[in-house]
Design an enzyme around this catalytic site. Structure first.
Site, PDB file in Angstrom:
ATOM      1  N   ASP A  99      19.731   8.619  -1.511  1.00 20.55           N
ATOM      2  CA  ASP A  99      19.654   8.551  -0.051  1.00 20.55           C
ATOM      3  C   ASP A  99      20.979   7.990   0.481  1.00 20.55           C
ATOM      4  OD1 ASP A  99      18.966   8.248   2.616  1.00 20.55           O
ATOM      5  OD2 ASP A  99      16.971   7.462   2.173  1.00 20.55           O
ATOM      6  N   HIS A 101      21.484   7.461   3.953  1.00 20.95           N
ATOM      7  CA  HIS A 101      21.299   6.957   5.316  1.00 20.95           C
ATOM      8  C   HIS A 101      21.546   5.448   5.340  1.00 20.95           C
ATOM      9  CE1 HIS A 101      18.907  10.707   5.198  1.00 20.95           C
ATOM     10  NE2 HIS A 101      19.320  10.835   6.453  1.00 20.95           N
ATOM     11  N   SER A 152      12.982   8.993  -2.394  1.00 25.39           N
ATOM     12  CA  SER A 152      13.582   7.726  -2.825  1.00 25.39           C
ATOM     13  C   SER A 152      12.543   6.682  -3.237  1.00 25.39           C
ATOM     14  CB  SER A 152      14.446   7.146  -1.700  1.00 25.39           C
ATOM     15  OG  SER A 152      15.514   8.006  -1.396  1.00 25.39           O
TER      16      SER A 152
END
Length: 211
Positions: A99, A101, A152
């Site tokens: 991930d 972000h 995730s």
């Protein structure tokens, strides 16, 4: 001021948004309150993106505006009280492997820094093993893991398992967060706390961190 700042971020007016943040600081408004307004603006941008009214370029640009304001607020937090605030303890935080972000993670990291914690940010796409290494290195009591995609979750679970294998699970509390994190994810990963509210992370650290 709050609504004006949110509107400026949503409308991607960079200079206006930064100017409003500077005015708010100059008027004595707490950096955490300004950050909350920024978070509201970014949430609205995300909604527009999901509705296909905004595209990736708008999403990226709004993120750039947010980062510039965040840097401004972080500097204000460091300078508050002459920078003499005693550390409340170490907190390790990062976005789990797979991930990339970081908006929510960055908000939490900045709030924790402003609250007096020494934050060790592992960045994005961090493998589970890296979290454990940093926990050992810093002797932290709280570990924060962020994710914005469901794939995730397995990585979050792995981090908790590795803490157990290292004999650190009883000592280290694990908090997880992100747009897709919920109570089901909390049970699956075996973490201690989950929330989408950045301020909850500060309250959790206040309860469990020891300098």
């Amino acid at each position: 001021m709050s609504e004006e700042l949110i509107k400026a971020i949503v409308e991607l007016k960079e200079e206006e948004a930064i100017g409003l943040a500077e005015q708010a600081l100059a008027s004595g408004i707490e950096p955490s309150e300004i950050l909350l307004s920024c978070q509201g603006g970014m949430t609205r941008v995300g909604e527009l993106f999901e509705q296909k009214k905004y595209y990736l370029s708008e999403l990226v640009y709004s993120g750039a505006i947010f980062k510039k304001i965040s840097a401004l607020l972080e500097e204000a937090m460091k300078n508050r009280d002459g920078g003499l605030q005693e550390s409340k303890g170490a907190v390790v935080i990062g976005t789990v492997a797979g991930d990339v972000h970081d908006l929510g993670k960055n908000i939490v990291a900045m709030l924790l820094s402003g609250a007096g914690y020494e934050v060790f940010d592992l960045g994005v796409d961090a493998p589970p093993e890296k979290f454990i290494e940093k926990v050992k290195e810093t002797d932290c009591r709280v570990l924060g893991v962020s994710a914005l995609i469901t794939s995730s979750f397995q990585g979050m679970k792995k981090i908790v398992e590795l803490l157990g294998e290292a004999g650190l699970r009883q000592k280290v509390k694990v908090m997880i967060g992100g747009g897709v994190v919920d109570d089901m994810c909390l049970r699956f990963t075996g973490a201690d706390m989950q929330s989408k509210n950045a301020y909850d992370a500060v309250l959790f650290c206040n309860e469990h961190c020891r300098a």
